[in-house]
Write an enzyme that holds these catalytic residues in place. Structure first.
Site, PDB file in Angstrom:
ATOM      1  N   ARG A 117       0.844  -1.205   0.000  1.00 44.36           N
ATOM      2  CA  ARG A 117       0.000   0.000   0.000  1.00 44.36           C
ATOM      3  C   ARG A 117       0.882   1.260   0.000  1.00 44.36           C
ATOM      4  O   ARG A 117       0.563   2.257  -0.647  1.00 44.36           O
ATOM      5  CB  ARG A 117      -0.886  -0.050   1.258  1.00 44.36           C
ATOM      6  CG  ARG A 117      -1.663   1.202   1.541  1.00 44.36           C
ATOM      7  CD  ARG A 117      -2.412   1.069   2.865  1.00 44.36           C
ATOM      8  NE  ARG A 117      -3.133   2.279   3.187  1.00 44.36           N
ATOM      9  CZ  ARG A 117      -3.814   2.476   4.309  1.00 44.36           C
ATOM     10  NH1 ARG A 117      -3.884   1.529   5.212  1.00 44.36           N
ATOM     11  NH2 ARG A 117      -4.449   3.611   4.542  1.00 44.36           N
ATOM     12  N   ASN A 170       1.902   2.470  14.749  1.00 44.35           N
ATOM     13  CA  ASN A 170       0.999   1.457  14.177  1.00 44.35           C
ATOM     14  C   ASN A 170       1.097   1.307  12.664  1.00 44.35           C
ATOM     15  O   ASN A 170       0.754   0.252  12.130  1.00 44.35           O
ATOM     16  CB  ASN A 170      -0.447   1.669  14.646  1.00 44.35           C
ATOM     17  CG  ASN A 170      -1.001   3.025  14.296  1.00 44.35           C
ATOM     18  OD1 ASN A 170      -0.262   3.916  13.913  1.00 44.35           O
ATOM     19  ND2 ASN A 170      -2.291   3.175  14.435  1.00 44.35           N
ATOM     20  N   ASP A 231      11.376  17.135  21.428  1.00 42.51           N
ATOM     21  CA  ASP A 231      11.232  18.590  21.581  1.00 42.51           C
ATOM     22  C   ASP A 231      12.303  19.331  20.791  1.00 42.51           C
ATOM     23  O   ASP A 231      12.033  20.360  20.169  1.00 42.51           O
ATOM     24  CB  ASP A 231      11.330  18.988  23.068  1.00 42.51           C
ATOM     25  CG  ASP A 231      10.039  18.692  23.803  1.00 42.51           C
ATOM     26  OD1 ASP A 231       9.054  18.274  23.139  1.00 42.51           O
ATOM     27  OD2 ASP A 231      10.003  18.857  25.040  1.00 42.51           O
ATOM     28  N   GLY A 246      -0.007  10.728  15.622  1.00 43.47           N
ATOM     29  CA  GLY A 246       0.216  10.053  16.898  1.00 43.47           C
ATOM     30  C   GLY A 246      -0.874  10.428  17.881  1.00 43.47           C
ATOM     31  O   GLY A 246      -1.976  10.810  17.482  1.00 43.47           O
ATOM     32  N   THR A 249       0.619  13.583  22.254  1.00 43.57           N
ATOM     33  CA  THR A 249       1.914  14.258  22.063  1.00 43.57           C
ATOM     34  C   THR A 249       1.736  15.385  21.031  1.00 43.57           C
ATOM     35  O   THR A 249       2.350  16.446  21.153  1.00 43.57           O
ATOM     36  CB  THR A 249       2.942  13.253  21.479  1.00 43.57           C
ATOM     37  OG1 THR A 249       2.763  12.011  22.132  1.00 43.57           O
ATOM     38  CG2 THR A 249       4.345  13.744  21.615  1.00 43.57           C
ATOM     39  N   GLY A 250       0.888  15.136  20.054  1.00 43.05           N
ATOM     40  CA  GLY A 250       0.664  16.120  18.988  1.00 43.05           C
ATOM     41  C   GLY A 250       0.096  17.420  19.526  1.00 43.05           C
ATOM     42  O   GLY A 250       0.398  18.505  19.004  1.00 43.05           O
ATOM     43  N   GLU A 265      -2.415  14.598  12.866  1.00 44.07           N
ATOM     44  CA  GLU A 265      -3.436  13.543  12.820  1.00 44.07           C
ATOM     45  C   GLU A 265      -3.320  12.792  14.129  1.00 44.07           C
ATOM     46  O   GLU A 265      -2.365  12.052  14.345  1.00 44.07           O
ATOM     47  CB  GLU A 265      -3.200  12.610  11.622  1.00 44.07           C
ATOM     48  CG  GLU A 265      -3.421  13.279  10.281  1.00 44.07           C
ATOM     49  CD  GLU A 265      -4.852  13.733  10.033  1.00 44.07           C
ATOM     50  OE1 GLU A 265      -5.776  13.278  10.743  1.00 44.07           O
ATOM     51  OE2 GLU A 265      -5.048  14.550   9.124  1.00 44.07           O
ATOM     52  N   CYS A 299      -6.029   4.204  14.456  1.00 44.64           N
ATOM     53  CA  CYS A 299      -6.665   5.471  14.832  1.00 44.64           C
ATOM     54  C   CYS A 299      -8.136   5.428  14.492  1.00 44.64           C
ATOM     55  O   CYS A 299      -8.964   5.958  15.216  1.00 44.64           O
ATOM     56  CB  CYS A 299      -5.980   6.628  14.132  1.00 44.64           C
ATOM     57  SG  CYS A 299      -5.894   6.451  12.354  1.00 44.64           S
TER      58      CYS A 299
HETATM   59  P1  NAP Z   1       2.654   8.761  20.205  1.00 45.40           P
HETATM   60  O1  NAP Z   1       3.087   8.169  21.473  1.00 45.40           O
HETATM   61  O2  NAP Z   1       2.026  10.120  20.218  1.00 45.40           O
HETATM   62  O3  NAP Z   1       3.958   8.768  19.257  1.00 45.40           O
HETATM   63  C1  NAP Z   1       3.891   9.221  17.940  1.00 45.40           C
HETATM   64  C2  NAP Z   1       5.261   9.657  17.500  1.00 45.40           C
HETATM   65  O4  NAP Z   1       5.687  10.787  18.267  1.00 45.40           O
HETATM   66  C3  NAP Z   1       6.344   8.602  17.687  1.00 45.40           C
HETATM   67  O5  NAP Z   1       7.213   8.678  16.587  1.00 45.40           O
HETATM   68  C4  NAP Z   1       7.046   9.064  18.954  1.00 45.40           C
HETATM   69  O6  NAP Z   1       8.375   8.627  19.047  1.00 45.40           O
HETATM   70  C5  NAP Z   1       6.991  10.556  18.757  1.00 45.40           C
HETATM   71  N1  NAP Z   1       7.180  11.361  19.963  1.00 45.40           N
HETATM   72  C6  NAP Z   1       7.034  11.007  21.260  1.00 45.40           C
HETATM   73  N2  NAP Z   1       7.296  12.068  22.065  1.00 45.40           N
HETATM   74  C7  NAP Z   1       7.596  13.099  21.251  1.00 45.40           C
HETATM   75  C8  NAP Z   1       7.935  14.460  21.469  1.00 45.40           C
HETATM   76  N3  NAP Z   1       8.015  14.983  22.678  1.00 45.40           N
HETATM   77  N4  NAP Z   1       8.172  15.227  20.401  1.00 45.40           N
HETATM   78  C9  NAP Z   1       8.090  14.735  19.156  1.00 45.40           C
HETATM   79  N5  NAP Z   1       7.774  13.463  18.875  1.00 45.40           N
HETATM   80  C10 NAP Z   1       7.521  12.655  19.917  1.00 45.40           C
HETATM   81  O7  NAP Z   1       1.621   7.807  19.438  1.00 45.40           O
HETATM   82  P2  NAP Z   1       1.753   6.234  19.183  1.00 45.40           P
HETATM   83  O8  NAP Z   1       1.577   5.512  20.467  1.00 45.40           O
HETATM   84  O9  NAP Z   1       2.955   5.948  18.354  1.00 45.40           O
HETATM   85  O10 NAP Z   1       0.481   5.988  18.245  1.00 45.40           O
HETATM   86  C11 NAP Z   1      -0.791   5.795  18.762  1.00 45.40           C
HETATM   87  C12 NAP Z   1      -1.619   7.064  18.661  1.00 45.40           C
HETATM   88  O11 NAP Z   1      -1.577   7.554  17.339  1.00 45.40           O
HETATM   89  C13 NAP Z   1      -3.080   6.807  18.965  1.00 45.40           C
HETATM   90  O12 NAP Z   1      -3.568   7.843  19.755  1.00 45.40           O
HETATM   91  C14 NAP Z   1      -3.723   6.831  17.585  1.00 45.40           C
HETATM   92  O13 NAP Z   1      -5.090   7.150  17.594  1.00 45.40           O
HETATM   93  C15 NAP Z   1      -2.890   7.844  16.893  1.00 45.40           C
HETATM   94  N6  NAP Z   1      -2.964   7.688  15.441  1.00 45.40           N
HETATM   95  C16 NAP Z   1      -3.622   8.647  14.719  1.00 45.40           C
HETATM   96  C17 NAP Z   1      -3.742   8.523  13.350  1.00 45.40           C
HETATM   97  C18 NAP Z   1      -4.455   9.561  12.547  1.00 45.40           C
HETATM   98  O14 NAP Z   1      -4.193   9.646  11.364  1.00 45.40           O
HETATM   99  N7  NAP Z   1      -5.341  10.359  13.133  1.00 45.40           N
HETATM  100  C19 NAP Z   1      -3.189   7.415  12.695  1.00 45.40           C
HETATM  101  C20 NAP Z   1      -2.528   6.451  13.458  1.00 45.40           C
HETATM  102  C21 NAP Z   1      -2.417   6.608  14.832  1.00 45.40           C
HETATM  103  P3  NAP Z   1       8.774   7.421  20.053  1.00 45.40           P
HETATM  104  O15 NAP Z   1       8.127   6.205  19.516  1.00 45.40           O
HETATM  105  O16 NAP Z   1      10.239   7.402  19.972  1.00 45.40           O
HETATM  106  O17 NAP Z   1       8.253   7.813  21.405  1.00 45.40           O
END
Ligand code: NAP
Length: 497
Positions: A117, A170, A231, A246, A249-250, A265, A299
């Protein structure tokens, strides 16, 4: 196999994967590495470099310089390289999929699908970019009151500069290329910070772009824990745009980032509203697919079912029968339900389950967990005072809330701080449209589970679910800025006038 053959150069000795900068695979001078834990074995599977702040600074400089030259590269050439990268990516789907299985416990077949994909997404982006970036606008001044036709205005889309791409665990390949490809076709350079779980899959993907022959410094990939270098990256003055996917954090990043375009997102609590006239077999099939694919770690997973009381018993019975058929086990065996990404994630899910138990939810199955593996669980008679009614479990646990009116369902959906997607099941299209309009979410699916794809559809969340819109066309546009040139004529001039 991962890290061998064509991919051997991305590995430092036998243990640590290198980071990518200036067109080369490098070892960090920090001398530190970050372990990636296999969610199934709960042992260290891979290690990646813990890049230092100095290395990030260097990468930003390289990306800035490379972008200036790339912006002068013809659009057709940019597209040609993207097509090449897409082909290499698809050709090497097996080793990349192997990493996805080991790093994030994605079922084997779904892992292959993610890579294929992603290749398709890169090719589509190249084609779409050639079309939409090849066109601009021409405006004449006399359409605005008081003006003669003395000004011709030409608009075109120009790149932003350095795009920082941060995808989640994911979809570490697909959600990385959904940022990389639009950025590149639009003439930007890329600094990718992959999720730690998923970093090795992402590094393999980056190597496919390397093999395609993109200029040095244009694509860079720094690894390290988000909590440590995140950061520094997101607040770096060299960054001209952040595309982040993510969780919460966003929200923190949005508050800290400078005056640059943001594409965010974030999380969701996608509601599935089921009316009395719905085809309950269709609903049950979609709840299984929507709620339990990749163990609910999507998500756009169905995260709460809001079903009319009159059909609730029958729907729960059908879903329960299907849950019993889900296979549970390791991703290598292509099981439906595989271990969730980490122990902390499993603990969090367990907390939501315990809270629901204490507050009286009906357990359709017995709660069972071994390590990070949680058996699929349907919770009936969930009430709004339970955490699971509002929080995102990101696991194979699905709450059912029984409602007595459509308004109650819409109210629950809109009371959420999230607004990613939602879905409604009914045979009455007029009702479906009214409900869709009333739901405060970026997308509503009628008679199907929420989904991010196909990847060219617009995809966006409102409220805490995001800023801006994704989807191939929207991402290309988001990663550009409009530039206008106005030709001022000494006297009014009317075409053929
Ligand atoms: P996450 O914990 O927010 O991490 C996302 C990314 O941010 C990772 O690459 C992480 O790196 C990085 N990160 C962590 N702390 C950071 C900081 N202070 N500054 C910059 N980047 C930082 O999310 P996740 O657990 O990977 O994913 C699950 C979440 O993503 C769920 O809430 C899901 O709903 C959401 N999601 C949303 C979508 C959408 O399109 N709306 C799609 C898929 C997933 P590390 O891994 O090194 O911590």
């Amino acid at each position: 196999m991962a890290g061998t053959g064509l991919f051997a150069e991305i590995l430092d000795g036998e243990h640590v994967y290198k980071y990518y900068a200036d067109g080369e695979w490098k070892k960090s001078t920090s001398g530190k590495s970050v372990a990636i834990i296999n969610p199934t074995t709960r042992k260290t599977q891979y290690k990646v470099q813990a890049c230092s702040q100095q290395e990030v600074n260097k990468v930003m400089d390289l990306a800035k310089t490379a972008q200036k030259l790339w912006a002068k590269t013809p659009l057709w050439k940019r597209a040609e390289l993207l097509h090449k990268a897409a082909a290499i990516l698809k050709e090497h789907k097996a080793p990349i999929a192997e990493c996805l299985v080991k790093e994030i416990a994605k079922p084997a077949k779904d892992s292959v699908t993610e890579v294929v994909r992603s290749g398709d997404l890169v090719s589509y982006t190249a084609e779409e970019g050639v079309r939409i970036l090849g066109e601009g606008k021409f405006l004449v001044s006399d359409s605005f009151p008081g003006n003669e036709r003395t000004k011709y205005c030409l608009t075109s889309k120009i790149p932003l500069g350095v795009v920082l791409a941060i995808p989640p665990f994911n979809y570490p390949v697909n959600l990385a290329v959904s940022k990389i490809a639009p950025a590149l076709i639009a003439g930007n350079s890329i600094v990718l910070k992959p999720p730690t779980q998923g970093a090795v899959s992402a590094l393999h993907m980056v190597h496919c772009f390397h093999l395609a022959g993109f200029p040095k410094g244009l694509i860079n990939c720094v690894t390290g824990k988000g909590s440590e270098i995140g950061d520094f990256l997101t607040m770096h003055p060299g960054v001209n745009c952040i595309s982040f996917t993510g969780g919460d954090t966003g929200i923190a990043i949005s508050k800290k980032a400078g005056m640059i375009p943001l594409q965010m997102e974030l999380g969701g609590k996608d509601a599935c509203i089921v009316l009395e006239d719905a085809d309950l077999d269709l609903v049950a099939a979609n709840i299984i697919k929507g709620g339990f694919s990749y163990s609910g770690q999507r998500c756009t997973a169905v995260k709460v079912v809001l079903v009319m009381e009159s059909v609730a018993d029958s729907l729960v019975k059908k879903v329960k029968a299907k849950v019993a058929k889900l296979t549970v086990g390791p991703p290598e065996d292509d099981c439906d339900i595989t271990p969730v990404v980490s122990e902390s994630s499993a603990n969090y899910i367990e907390g939501l389950v315990k809270d629901a138990k204490e507050k009286g939810a009906t357990f359709c199955q017995e709660y069972k967990r071994e390590g990070n593996l949680i058996w699929p669980l349907l919770l009936d008679n969930v009430r709004p005072d339970m955490r699971i009614a509002w929080e995102e479990p990101f696991g194979p646990v699905l709450p059912v809330l029984r409602i007595n009116s459509v308004e109650e369902g819409i109210h629950h959906c809109n009371a959420s701080n999230f607004g990613l997607q939602g879905c409604v099941f009914t045979k009455d299209i007029n009702k479906a449209m009214l409900i869709s309009d009333a739901m405060e979410t970026g997308t509503v699916q009628i008679n199907s589970a929420p989904a991010r794809g196909p990847d060219h559809f617009p995809f966006q969340g409102i409220k805490d679910s995001g800023i801006g819109s994704q989807g191939i066309t929207n991402s290309i546009n988001m990663m550009t800025k409009v530039k206008t040139t106005v030709i001022n004529l000494p006297t009014p001039s009317y075409t053929m006038g």
